[in-house]
Design a protein around this motif. Structure first.
Motif, PDB file in Angstrom:
ATOM      1  N   GLY A 213     -16.958  11.880 -28.993  1.00 50.10           N
ATOM      2  CA  GLY A 213     -15.718  11.604 -29.337  1.00 50.10           C
ATOM      3  C   GLY A 213     -15.310  12.751 -30.187  1.00 50.10           C
ATOM      4  O   GLY A 213     -16.166  13.629 -30.496  1.00 50.10           O
ATOM      5  N   SER A 214     -14.082  12.739 -30.945  1.00 49.90           N
ATOM      6  CA  SER A 214     -13.519  13.837 -31.568  1.00 49.90           C
ATOM      7  C   SER A 214     -14.325  14.085 -32.844  1.00 49.90           C
ATOM      8  O   SER A 214     -14.248  13.284 -33.504  1.00 49.90           O
ATOM      9  N   GLY A 215     -14.676  15.443 -33.033  1.00 49.18           N
ATOM     10  CA  GLY A 215     -15.261  16.003 -34.152  1.00 49.18           C
ATOM     11  C   GLY A 215     -16.563  15.332 -34.803  1.00 49.18           C
ATOM     12  O   GLY A 215     -17.245  15.744 -35.537  1.00 49.18           O
ATOM     13  N   VAL A 216     -17.132  14.439 -33.925  1.00 51.84           N
ATOM     14  CA  VAL A 216     -18.485  13.946 -34.472  1.00 51.84           C
ATOM     15  C   VAL A 216     -19.526  14.776 -33.738  1.00 51.84           C
ATOM     16  O   VAL A 216     -19.476  15.633 -32.866  1.00 51.84           O
TER      17      VAL A 216
ATOM     18  N   ALA B 225      -8.699  15.751 -31.737  1.00 48.37           N
ATOM     19  CA  ALA B 225      -8.589  14.941 -30.758  1.00 48.37           C
ATOM     20  C   ALA B 225      -7.538  15.297 -29.663  1.00 48.37           C
ATOM     21  O   ALA B 225      -6.343  15.902 -30.071  1.00 48.37           O
ATOM     22  N   VAL B 226      -7.433  14.501 -28.537  1.00 47.00           N
ATOM     23  CA  VAL B 226      -6.394  15.140 -27.624  1.00 47.00           C
ATOM     24  C   VAL B 226      -5.008  14.600 -28.070  1.00 47.00           C
ATOM     25  O   VAL B 226      -4.138  15.240 -28.077  1.00 47.00           O
ATOM     26  N   ALA B 227      -4.918  13.267 -28.193  1.00 47.32           N
ATOM     27  CA  ALA B 227      -3.652  12.720 -28.642  1.00 47.32           C
ATOM     28  C   ALA B 227      -2.723  13.299 -29.758  1.00 47.32           C
ATOM     29  O   ALA B 227      -1.670  13.351 -29.201  1.00 47.32           O
ATOM     30  N   PRO B 228      -3.382  13.614 -30.973  1.00 43.13           N
ATOM     31  CA  PRO B 228      -2.642  14.417 -31.725  1.00 43.13           C
ATOM     32  C   PRO B 228      -1.998  15.840 -31.237  1.00 43.13           C
ATOM     33  O   PRO B 228      -0.804  16.093 -31.706  1.00 43.13           O
ATOM     34  N   LEU B 229      -2.883  16.399 -30.342  1.00 42.69           N
ATOM     35  CA  LEU B 229      -2.384  17.671 -29.698  1.00 42.69           C
ATOM     36  C   LEU B 229      -1.258  17.524 -28.936  1.00 42.69           C
ATOM     37  O   LEU B 229      -0.193  18.233 -29.163  1.00 42.69           O
ATOM     38  N   CYS B 230      -1.105  16.339 -28.179  1.00 41.35           N
ATOM     39  CA  CYS B 230       0.130  16.238 -27.701  1.00 41.35           C
ATOM     40  C   CYS B 230       1.293  15.333 -27.999  1.00 41.35           C
ATOM     41  O   CYS B 230       2.294  14.895 -27.438  1.00 41.35           O
ATOM     42  N   ALA B 231       0.866  14.758 -29.300  1.00 46.19           N
ATOM     43  CA  ALA B 231       1.926  13.664 -29.856  1.00 46.19           C
ATOM     44  C   ALA B 231       3.279  14.295 -29.986  1.00 46.19           C
ATOM     45  O   ALA B 231       4.132  13.301 -29.733  1.00 46.19           O
ATOM     46  N   ARG B 232       3.524  15.451 -30.043  1.00 43.47           N
ATOM     47  CA  ARG B 232       4.999  16.136 -30.081  1.00 43.47           C
ATOM     48  C   ARG B 232       5.422  16.684 -28.917  1.00 43.47           C
ATOM     49  O   ARG B 232       6.537  17.264 -28.756  1.00 43.47           O
ATOM     50  N   SER B 233       4.676  16.619 -27.663  1.00 44.76           N
ATOM     51  CA  SER B 233       4.925  17.446 -26.573  1.00 44.76           C
ATOM     52  C   SER B 233       6.014  16.673 -25.781  1.00 44.76           C
ATOM     53  O   SER B 233       5.777  15.227 -25.781  1.00 44.76           O
ATOM     54  N   SER B 234       6.883  17.033 -25.072  1.00 49.02           N
ATOM     55  CA  SER B 234       7.922  16.516 -24.320  1.00 49.02           C
ATOM     56  C   SER B 234       7.185  16.265 -22.922  1.00 49.02           C
ATOM     57  O   SER B 234       7.707  15.869 -22.034  1.00 49.02           O
ATOM     58  N   ASP B 235       6.235  16.987 -22.621  1.00 45.64           N
ATOM     59  CA  ASP B 235       5.437  16.804 -21.327  1.00 45.64           C
ATOM     60  C   ASP B 235       4.372  15.864 -21.122  1.00 45.64           C
ATOM     61  O   ASP B 235       3.411  15.550 -21.799  1.00 45.64           O
TER      62      ASP B 235
ATOM     63  N   GLY C  66     -18.678   8.109 -21.886  1.00 48.53           N
ATOM     64  CA  GLY C  66     -17.909   8.847 -22.964  1.00 48.53           C
ATOM     65  C   GLY C  66     -17.217   7.719 -23.892  1.00 48.53           C
ATOM     66  O   GLY C  66     -16.891   6.740 -23.627  1.00 48.53           O
ATOM     67  N   HIS C  67     -17.250   8.140 -25.034  1.00 50.01           N
ATOM     68  CA  HIS C  67     -16.716   7.269 -26.280  1.00 50.01           C
ATOM     69  C   HIS C  67     -15.156   8.201 -26.807  1.00 50.01           C
ATOM     70  O   HIS C  67     -15.410   9.236 -26.972  1.00 50.01           O
ATOM     71  N   SER C  68     -14.164   7.278 -26.839  1.00 51.33           N
ATOM     72  CA  SER C  68     -12.828   7.843 -27.461  1.00 51.33           C
ATOM     73  C   SER C  68     -12.488   8.954 -26.694  1.00 51.33           C
ATOM     74  O   SER C  68     -12.109   8.952 -25.440  1.00 51.33           O
ATOM     75  N   GLN C  69     -12.348  10.300 -27.369  1.00 51.77           N
ATOM     76  CA  GLN C  69     -12.110  11.342 -26.568  1.00 51.77           C
ATOM     77  C   GLN C  69     -12.957  11.532 -25.283  1.00 51.77           C
ATOM     78  O   GLN C  69     -12.478  11.867 -24.140  1.00 51.77           O
ATOM     79  N   GLY C  70     -14.449  11.349 -25.489  1.00 51.26           N
ATOM     80  CA  GLY C  70     -15.140  11.553 -24.522  1.00 51.26           C
ATOM     81  C   GLY C  70     -14.997  10.484 -23.328  1.00 51.26           C
ATOM     82  O   GLY C  70     -15.093  10.753 -22.185  1.00 51.26           O
ATOM     83  N   ALA C  71     -14.281   9.546 -23.592  1.00 49.41           N
ATOM     84  CA  ALA C  71     -14.089   8.410 -22.660  1.00 49.41           C
ATOM     85  C   ALA C  71     -12.938   9.103 -21.710  1.00 49.41           C
ATOM     86  O   ALA C  71     -13.002   8.732 -20.536  1.00 49.41           O
ATOM     87  N   GLY C  72     -11.866   9.536 -22.109  1.00 48.19           N
ATOM     88  CA  GLY C  72     -10.848  10.212 -21.536  1.00 48.19           C
ATOM     89  C   GLY C  72     -11.525  11.288 -20.409  1.00 48.19           C
ATOM     90  O   GLY C  72     -11.083  11.466 -19.411  1.00 48.19           O
ATOM     91  N   HIS C  73     -12.396  12.012 -21.116  1.00 49.33           N
ATOM     92  CA  HIS C  73     -13.082  13.152 -20.253  1.00 49.33           C
ATOM     93  C   HIS C  73     -14.030  12.578 -19.223  1.00 49.33           C
ATOM     94  O   HIS C  73     -13.815  13.078 -17.882  1.00 49.33           O
ATOM     95  N   VAL C  74     -14.695  11.408 -19.149  1.00 54.83           N
ATOM     96  CA  VAL C  74     -15.228  10.847 -18.238  1.00 54.83           C
ATOM     97  C   VAL C  74     -14.187  10.410 -17.038  1.00 54.83           C
ATOM     98  O   VAL C  74     -14.578  10.392 -16.103  1.00 54.83           O
ATOM     99  N   ALA C  75     -13.208   9.639 -17.532  1.00 52.86           N
ATOM    100  CA  ALA C  75     -12.385   9.221 -16.713  1.00 52.86           C
ATOM    101  C   ALA C  75     -11.802  10.252 -15.855  1.00 52.86           C
ATOM    102  O   ALA C  75     -11.319  10.318 -14.660  1.00 52.86           O
ATOM    103  N   LEU C  76     -11.349  11.446 -16.585  1.00 53.93           N
ATOM    104  CA  LEU C  76     -10.702  12.809 -15.620  1.00 53.93           C
ATOM    105  C   LEU C  76     -11.971  13.303 -14.812  1.00 53.93           C
ATOM    106  O   LEU C  76     -11.704  13.605 -13.706  1.00 53.93           O
ATOM    107  N   LEU C  77     -13.374  13.305 -15.034  1.00 50.49           N
ATOM    108  CA  LEU C  77     -14.505  13.900 -14.335  1.00 50.49           C
ATOM    109  C   LEU C  77     -14.438  12.857 -13.158  1.00 50.49           C
ATOM    110  O   LEU C  77     -14.855  13.291 -11.974  1.00 50.49           O
TER     111      LEU C  77
END
Length: 334
Positions: free
Chosen positions: A88-91, A120-130, A197-208
């Motif tokens: 996951g993020s930062g570990v 972490a991916v979620a904070p990067l996109c938290a204010r995005s309108s996309d 994958g765990h946390s951020q890594g979980a999302g990457h596995v789902a996209l893989l």
């Protein structure tokens, strides 16, 4: 406060929680209690594989993450399958050694890949309108294709090219360890990979799993990606190349970082078979469900987000082995 403003603030707080807890200093080092004999270990700097690679120092260890690599020593015990673990993020890459050694003891070659997990991916996109923001960030982390200004990752530093180069390096440097099994020529043979994958890594596995037909895809404490309206991100509904009967989700009922209802909605979007089924006190196959939960507490503290994989807080039996090891076997090491 308008309903829209309230929702944006809630999503922003959710993203901040992911950023803060997922990189907590307590998750930096790992405490190994189970057996490591019969397993060959390599800790490989990214620049050893590719001198042009860039991996910033981990903000807690002060050192760049390395590739954490394991291989069963006895060729006759190898299953000719690869367990890929994405942190996951930062570990650091060594936070979940127990699950990697569990895979290696069961005949899997195993890799915890060092990749761009600084934010972490979620904070990067938290204010995005996309609403496609999280997909674009993840796709760039995986491939290095320039899709968003929120991250800048070249192909040489993206996760998939790094894994490919690492496997080529391992095949050449340690030819007796069987790494060539996981390559077709110089390209990854995804069909032999069980990815978790765990946390951020979980999302990457789902996209893989959307991008490649893998042997397994296991999503732990994720996926956190939601739209501005709080619904699962559109990419989660995309067709899967890894069939859903080879994908699984696992979460903790007390997780406040990626709350279990958020994770379950992401699993439902992917198409995982339910219903949500507790694993505690039960044996595989958990009624055939692919959506699993636990309520077991960490051995110390209250970080329920990482309790299934973090070596420092894993619930353990009287002999020191992780209580979730049978669940790991069912999910990742068939």
């Amino acid at each position: 406060m308008t309903p829209g403003r309230k929702l944006r603030d809630l999503l922003g707080g959710f993203a901040l929680a992911i950023a803060v807890v997922a990189i907590s200093p307590g998750a930096v080092s790992a405490k190994m209690l189970t057996k490591t004999d019969g397993i060959v270990r390599h800790d490989i700097e990214v620049t050893t594989v590719d001198p042009t690679a860039v991996q910033a120092p981990n903000r807690h260890t002060g050192q760049p993450n390395k590739h954490f690599v394991l291989a069963p020593q006895n060729p006759s015990t190898r299953k000719k399958k690869l367990f890929l673990y994405i942190v996951g993020s930062g570990v650091s890459e060594t936070t979940a050694q127990e699950v990697l050694y569990a895979g290696a003891r069961r005949g899997y070659n195993a890799i915890a890949i060092a990749y761009r997990n600084y934010e972490a991916v979620a904070p990067l996109c938290a204010r995005s309108s996309d609403d496609d923001c999280t997909e674009k960030v993840r796709e760039e982390i995986l491939t290095g294709v320039d899709l968003t200004p929120l991250v800048t990752i070249t192909p040489k530093d993206a996760l998939e090219p790094r894994l490919e180069k690492l496997l080529v390096y391992l095949r050449t440097t340690y030819p007796s360890e069987g790494w060539g099994e996981f390559l077709n020529g110089d390209q990854i043979n995804w069909s032999l990979i069980s990815a978790a994958g765990h946390s951020q890594g979980a999302g990457h596995v789902a996209l893989l799993a959307k991008r490649h037909a893998m042997d397994r895809a296991v999503i732990i404490s994720g996926v956190a990606d939601v739209t501005r309206a709080g619904k699962p991100a559109p990419w989660l509904f995309r067709p899967n190349k890894t069939p859903v009967d080879r994908q699984y989700g696992f979460g903790d009922v007390a997780d406040t970082i990626v709350p279990l209802p958020v994770a379950v909605r992401s699993w439902e979007a992917i198409g995982l078979k339910g219903p949500l089924t507790p694993v505690d006190g039960r044996s595989p196959d958990f009624g055939g469900s692919h959506m699993l939960s636990t309520a077991v507490k960490p051995t110390t503290g209250a970080n329920f987000h990482t309790v299934m994989v973090d070596d420092n807080i894993l619930p353990r039996g009287p002999d020191g082995s992780p209580v979730h090891e049978p669940v790991w076997d069912f999910l990742m090491f068939p």
